[in-house]
Motif scaffolding. Structure first.
Motif, mmCIF file in Angstrom:
data_model
loop_
_atom_site.group_PDB
_atom_site.id
_atom_site.type_symbol
_atom_site.label_atom_id
_atom_site.label_comp_id
_atom_site.label_asym_id
_atom_site.label_seq_id
_atom_site.Cartn_x
_atom_site.Cartn_y
_atom_site.Cartn_z
ATOM 1 N N TRP A 17 0.299 -1.511 0.153
ATOM 2 C CA TRP A 17 0.115 -0.171 -0.456
ATOM 3 C C TRP A 17 1.064 1.219 0.026
ATOM 4 O O TRP A 17 2.004 1.163 0.447
ATOM 5 C CB TRP A 17 -0.782 -0.495 0.940
ATOM 6 C CG TRP A 17 -1.676 -0.949 1.378
ATOM 7 C CD1 TRP A 17 -2.647 -1.446 0.160
ATOM 8 C CD2 TRP A 17 -2.031 -2.143 2.788
ATOM 9 N NE1 TRP A 17 -3.084 -2.569 0.613
ATOM 10 C CE2 TRP A 17 -3.068 -2.562 2.222
ATOM 11 C CE3 TRP A 17 -2.105 -1.780 3.979
ATOM 12 C CZ2 TRP A 17 -4.057 -3.935 2.703
ATOM 13 C CZ3 TRP A 17 -2.443 -2.751 4.809
ATOM 14 C CH2 TRP A 17 -3.712 -3.628 4.445
ATOM 15 N N TRP A 54 -7.903 0.812 6.033
ATOM 16 C CA TRP A 54 -7.310 -0.903 5.069
ATOM 17 C C TRP A 54 -8.537 -1.904 5.318
ATOM 18 O O TRP A 54 -8.825 -2.333 6.698
ATOM 19 C CB TRP A 54 -6.013 -0.670 4.861
ATOM 20 C CG TRP A 54 -5.102 0.102 4.862
ATOM 21 C CD1 TRP A 54 -4.428 1.367 5.855
ATOM 22 C CD2 TRP A 54 -5.001 1.012 2.758
ATOM 23 N NE1 TRP A 54 -3.639 2.123 4.940
ATOM 24 C CE2 TRP A 54 -3.746 2.516 3.872
ATOM 25 C CE3 TRP A 54 -5.183 0.565 1.873
ATOM 26 C CZ2 TRP A 54 -3.416 2.852 2.555
ATOM 27 C CZ3 TRP A 54 -4.336 1.490 1.251
ATOM 28 C CH2 TRP A 54 -3.634 2.727 1.305
ATOM 29 N N SER A 79 -8.758 0.657 0.239
ATOM 30 C CA SER A 79 -8.815 1.152 0.749
ATOM 31 C C SER A 79 -9.706 1.786 1.217
ATOM 32 O O SER A 79 -10.911 1.893 0.481
ATOM 33 C CB SER A 79 -7.930 2.345 -0.298
ATOM 34 O OG SER A 79 -8.456 3.742 0.962
#
Length: 316
Positions: free
Chosen positions: A65, A98, A105
């Protein structure tokens, strides 16, 4: 207490205990890491401005991420909900949520002041401690934000109960406060000798822990505010980089910025065991910060530190 507005017979083992296994998950520098409560996942914030979620069973990276696109977007703190459904990352400017099941997301929010600490509940409720002495309690599902203003100086650490109803915060004003996340109503407040650097709640928020920047660290009963124990620290200073109650609330697990993992007995504050995390073979820095500690189902503890090592320790 100032007006508030909305918005954790055994012998002490001093020698290091043998560990059973270790593995280097990452080689690059890192800023923060969190092991999930069940010791199945680890969320690591690296110096490459990315977040890595690891499956600790397979030792494989599950997701990659990026916290945010703003400048200086490195995540300085991370969190995983107790049920392993949600994760959170915090930079100085923003906080992100998350979903672990699919890696998506769920939201990103800018902050009104510099972010210091983040915690997350089983419902995805976020708790963010800020440099302006306030704490944000954010419920994304209900689109509700409460700002807790019970402190007078910078917030250093926050924690939240599994159900998201109870919060604890520690600050530079020497205060530790337990409060309700839906109203900002204080439930308990304790004063330590110096600035509070670490706090923790057990799973149902019946126990609270706080440690300061010297050698004071205490565990209280939340319901009545009574002191249960004070950790038996026999040196002038001991700062904790992480703290977590075991799942049965009988022990408190802590880590320090000096490579130490320590296990304490909750009822009397006695040290049960301590270990020192290893340094990697080519480490240029002698020290290592213990980022996170969790207990496994087989009477073992697991730790991750700034050296990139995931290590497992047998409880004596």
């Amino acid at each position: 207490m100032k007006k508030v507005f909305l918005l954790i017979f055994l012998t002490c083992l001093s020698a290091c205990q043998p560990k059973t296994a270790d593995q280097q998950l990452i080689s690059q520098p890192s800023y923060s890491a969190t092991i999930s409560e069940d010791a199945q996942l680890a969320l690591i914030s690296t110096s490459n401005a990315d977040l890595q979620l690891w499956d600790l069973n397979t030792k494989q990276q599950k997701y990659h991420w990026v916290h945010g696109a703003e400048n200086n977007s490195d995540a300085i703190d991370t969190a995983i909900s107790p049920n392993g459904r949600f994760a959170a990352s915090l930079s100085k400017q923003s906080v992100a949520l998350w979903q672990i099941s699919n890696g998506q997301s769920l939201g990103w929010w800018s902050l009104p002041a510099s972010g210091q600490s983040v915690a997350i509940s089983n419902r995805g409720n976020l708790l963010v401690g800020l440099s302006d002495a306030s704490v944000m309690s954010l419920d994304p599902q209900q689109n509700r934000l409460i700002q807790f203003l019970g402190h007078s100086e910078k917030i250093n650490r926050v924690a939240i109960s599994a159900n998201g109803d109870i919060a604890i915060s520690g600050a530079n004003d020497n205060q530790t406060i337990v409060w309700r996340t839906d109203t900002g109503q204080p439930l308990q407040q304790w004063t330590l000798d110096s600035r509070v650097t670490q706090v923790a709640l057990n799973h149902d928020a019946s126990l609270a822990f706080a440690g300061d920047s010297t050698n004071m660290a205490k565990i209280w009963q939340v319901s009545d505010g009574n002191l249960i124990s004070e950790l038996n620290i026999k040196r002038r200073t001991m700062n904790f980089s992480t703290a977590r109650f075991t799942n049965d609330s009988q022990w408190l697990m802590t880590g320090t910025p000096a490579r130490e993992v320590i296990l304490w007995q909750v009822e009397n504050g006695k040290k049960i065991a301590n270990w020192r995390v290893n340094r990697t073979e080519h480490a240029q820095i002698k020290g290592a910060v213990v980022y996170s500690v969790a207990n496994m189902a087989n009477q073992h503890l697991i730790s991750f530190s700034s050296n990139g090592l995931l290590e497992t320790w047998a409880v004596p």
